[in-house]
Write an enzyme that holds these catalytic residues in place. Structure first.
Site, PDB file in Angstrom:
ATOM      1  N   ILE A  13       0.821  -1.006  -0.281  1.00 47.53           N
ATOM      2  CA  ILE A  13       0.111  -0.092  -0.187  1.00 47.53           C
ATOM      3  C   ILE A  13       0.571   0.942  -0.046  1.00 47.53           C
ATOM      4  CG2 ILE A  13      -1.903   1.074   1.567  1.00 47.53           C
ATOM      5  CD1 ILE A  13      -3.073  -1.449   2.330  1.00 47.53           C
ATOM      6  N   ASN A  95       0.385  -6.312  14.801  1.00 50.10           N
ATOM      7  CA  ASN A  95       0.306  -4.746  14.370  1.00 50.10           C
ATOM      8  C   ASN A  95       0.143  -4.140  15.906  1.00 50.10           C
ATOM      9  OD1 ASN A  95       0.814  -5.468  12.223  1.00 50.10           O
ATOM     10  ND2 ASN A  95      -1.253  -5.570  11.825  1.00 50.10           N
ATOM     11  N   ARG A 151     -16.269  -0.843  -2.821  1.00 51.23           N
ATOM     12  CA  ARG A 151     -16.349  -1.512  -2.708  1.00 51.23           C
ATOM     13  C   ARG A 151     -17.810  -2.527  -3.348  1.00 51.23           C
ATOM     14  NH1 ARG A 151     -12.363  -4.387   1.024  1.00 51.23           N
ATOM     15  NH2 ARG A 151      -9.762  -4.482  -0.392  1.00 51.23           N
ATOM     16  N   HIS A 175     -15.278  -2.549  10.526  1.00 51.53           N
ATOM     17  CA  HIS A 175     -14.053  -2.415   9.532  1.00 51.53           C
ATOM     18  C   HIS A 175     -14.040  -4.139   9.695  1.00 51.53           C
ATOM     19  CE1 HIS A 175     -11.763  -2.819   5.618  1.00 51.53           C
ATOM     20  NE2 HIS A 175     -10.694  -2.667   6.499  1.00 51.53           N
TER      21      HIS A 175
HETATM   22  P1  A3D Z   1       3.080  -4.799   3.177  1.00 46.45           P
HETATM   23  O1  A3D Z   1       3.528  -5.050   1.921  1.00 46.45           O
HETATM   24  O2  A3D Z   1       3.705  -6.106   4.188  1.00 46.45           O
HETATM   25  O3  A3D Z   1       4.255  -3.438   4.305  1.00 46.45           O
HETATM   26  C1  A3D Z   1       3.945  -3.199   5.592  1.00 46.45           C
HETATM   27  C2  A3D Z   1       5.365  -2.676   5.188  1.00 46.45           C
HETATM   28  O4  A3D Z   1       4.884  -2.041   6.892  1.00 46.45           O
HETATM   29  C3  A3D Z   1       6.335  -3.862   5.448  1.00 46.45           C
HETATM   30  O5  A3D Z   1       7.133  -2.819   4.049  1.00 46.45           O
HETATM   31  C4  A3D Z   1       7.035  -3.003   6.687  1.00 46.45           C
HETATM   32  O6  A3D Z   1       8.941  -3.563   6.390  1.00 46.45           O
HETATM   33  C5  A3D Z   1       6.560  -2.083   7.232  1.00 46.45           C
HETATM   34  N1  A3D Z   1       6.895  -2.619   8.275  1.00 46.45           N
HETATM   35  C6  A3D Z   1       6.482  -2.868   9.523  1.00 46.45           C
HETATM   36  N2  A3D Z   1       6.973  -2.617  10.911  1.00 46.45           N
HETATM   37  C7  A3D Z   1       7.140  -1.457  10.542  1.00 46.45           C
HETATM   38  C8  A3D Z   1       7.551  -0.696  11.681  1.00 46.45           C
HETATM   39  N3  A3D Z   1       7.533  -0.698  13.252  1.00 46.45           N
HETATM   40  N4  A3D Z   1       7.925   0.874  10.831  1.00 46.45           N
HETATM   41  C9  A3D Z   1       7.756   1.287  10.016  1.00 46.45           C
HETATM   42  N5  A3D Z   1       7.227   0.105   9.147  1.00 46.45           N
HETATM   43  C10 A3D Z   1       7.035  -1.108   9.639  1.00 46.45           C
HETATM   44  O7  A3D Z   1       1.833  -4.756   3.813  1.00 46.45           O
HETATM   45  P2  A3D Z   1       0.785  -3.461   2.954  1.00 46.45           P
HETATM   46  O8  A3D Z   1       1.279  -2.470   2.673  1.00 46.45           O
HETATM   47  O9  A3D Z   1      -0.045  -4.843   1.531  1.00 46.45           O
HETATM   48  O10 A3D Z   1      -0.350  -4.054   4.146  1.00 46.45           O
HETATM   49  C11 A3D Z   1      -0.743  -2.692   5.461  1.00 46.45           C
HETATM   50  C12 A3D Z   1      -1.321  -3.152   6.386  1.00 46.45           C
HETATM   51  O11 A3D Z   1      -2.398  -2.173   5.763  1.00 46.45           O
HETATM   52  C13 A3D Z   1      -1.607  -4.775   7.196  1.00 46.45           C
HETATM   53  O12 A3D Z   1      -1.967  -4.254   8.208  1.00 46.45           O
HETATM   54  C14 A3D Z   1      -3.410  -4.962   6.096  1.00 46.45           C
HETATM   55  O13 A3D Z   1      -3.924  -5.374   6.930  1.00 46.45           O
HETATM   56  C15 A3D Z   1      -3.557  -2.866   6.064  1.00 46.45           C
HETATM   57  N6  A3D Z   1      -4.604  -2.885   5.063  1.00 46.45           N
HETATM   58  C16 A3D Z   1      -5.692  -2.105   5.375  1.00 46.45           C
HETATM   59  C17 A3D Z   1      -6.733  -2.124   5.070  1.00 46.45           C
HETATM   60  C18 A3D Z   1      -8.221  -1.472   5.462  1.00 46.45           C
HETATM   61  O14 A3D Z   1      -9.131  -1.331   4.430  1.00 46.45           O
HETATM   62  C19 A3D Z   1      -8.452  -1.355   6.655  1.00 46.45           C
HETATM   63  C20 A3D Z   1      -7.067  -2.553   3.366  1.00 46.45           C
HETATM   64  C21 A3D Z   1      -5.822  -3.873   2.975  1.00 46.45           C
HETATM   65  C22 A3D Z   1      -4.329  -3.553   4.167  1.00 46.45           C
END
Ligand code: A3D
Length: 319
Positions: A13, A95, A151, A175
């Site tokens: 994201i 998290n 969605r 959510h």
């Molecule tokens: P991902 O591609 O794994 O990216 C997460 C990043 O966070 C990684 O690059 C990690 O290195 C970094 N990270 C971990 N710990 C730390 C820290 N302490 N400080 C800074 N960076 C750190 O995940 P993503 O980008 O696909 O998703 C990120 C989050 O969004 C997850 O918790 C998902 O569940 C959430 N998410 C929420 C929604 C909503 O609609 C609310 C939708 C989709 C995903």
């Protein structure tokens, strides 16, 4: 002077957010990640597309909070995403620890920023973030409702063969699997969805299926991707919130906001329509809910409360 947006988490994201923000020339972008290489690599890659796409913003990557200092907006995606078979709630323990670190990192460096949290389980993580950081409640919001509503609108548009622009709706509450599609506020070309059901343009069963598919919209994508969860639509939704704040657009958007008596609930974060302008969350809009919507909304809030109680057991400083 150009505005500054920091993205905490440069994963799926975070990277997509950086790209969209750059294409829109919304602000300079700092990508922060504990994995500094990912943040630096993505910033450089996107910056190298600027001659092709003709945008003029600075992009940089870092693992040092000093570089994020005085950000106007911070969007947090730090954390782990779901794997197939996991619920959002399964992510709580890990998290929560990550968000505590992030709260420490941003509270001194950008105390006046508008902070948008995307990390799951959304409502509880955004509430913990506010408590850990002590930043003002109208400046900390969660992104989920725009995505869930988007969605729902997309699925309706596919079924009814109506352009998405002609459909208005809100998906509110927590959510999670208990999110509530507000059928009373769902309009297609200005007409209530219930009239479409009455006229036989969509069956009650089909509508129920679409509501159910929306609730499981995230899991459907997790199952396809196998490694990780949705990122294009979540990033687009986060950018809409940031833009409304930076440009003072005062858009009405469904977001996880701090309730102080609105909808009959106090001291809890949950998805409701809010006005986002340059003061942050400027207003919580109270829709007229039907009895069934009220009941489902209350059940959804109850599940957020239950999960927050679980969070307090993990970290007693949240109590
Ligand atoms: P991902 O591609 O794994 O990216 C997460 C990043 O966070 C990684 O690059 C990690 O290195 C970094 N990270 C971990 N710990 C730390 C820290 N302490 N400080 C800074 N960076 C750190 O995940 P993503 O980008 O696909 O998703 C990120 C989050 O969004 C997850 O918790 C998902 O569940 C959430 N998410 C929420 C929604 C909503 O609609 C609310 C939708 C989709 C995903």
């Amino acid at each position: 002077m150009r505005k500054k947006i920091t993205l905490i988490g440069a994963g799926q994201i975070g990277g997509t957010l950086a790209h969209l923000i750059a294409l829109k020339e919304l602000a300079d972008v700092v990508l922060f990640d504990v994995a500094a290489g990912i943040a630096k690599g993505k910033a450089l890659d996107i910056a190298q597309s600027s001659p092709v796409n003709g945008f003029n913003v600075n992009l940089s990557g870092t693992d040092n909070y000093e570089d994020t200092k005085n950000s106007d907006v911070i969007i947090i995606t730090a954390g782990v995403p779901r794997k197939p078979g996991m619920t959002r709630d399964d992510l709580l323990g890990i998290n929560l620890k990550i968000i505590k670190q992030v709260a420490q990192g941003i509270k001194n460096t950008s105390p006046n920023a508008f902070v948008i949290c995307i990390t799951n389980p959304l409502d509880v993580i955004v509430m913990a973030l506010q408590k850990y950081s002590g930043l003002s409640k109208n400046k900390i919001v969660g992104m989920a409702g725009i995505l869930d509503s988007s969605r729902f609108i997309y699925f309706l548009s596919q079924e009814l063969k109506v352009p998405v622009q002609k459909i208005k709706s809100f998906v509110l509450g927590g959510h999670g699997d208990s999110m509530v599609a507000m059928l009373g506020s769902t309009e297609i070309e200005g007409k209530k969805i219930q009239e479409f059901v009455k006229e036989g343009k969509i069956s009650k069963e089909k509508l129920d299926q679409i509501v159910e598919r929306t609730k499981k919209g995230g899991a459907e994508i997790v199952k396809f991707l196998e490694k990780g969860s949705a990122f294009y639509a979540p990033a687009a939704s986060g950018v809409e919130m940031a833009e409304s704040y930076l440009k003072d657009l005062k858009k009405q958007l469904p977001c996880a906001a701090h309730l102080n008596g609105e909808y009959g609930f106090k001291d809890i974060y949950a998805g409701v329509p809010v006005i986002i302008g340059n003061k942050g969350v400027e207003k919580i809009v109270e829709l007229n809910l039907s009895d069934e919507e009220k009941k489902n909304f209350s059940l959804s809030i109850k599940s957020v409360e239950d999960l927050f109680n679980a969070a307090k057991k993990i970290d007693s400083s949240l109590a």
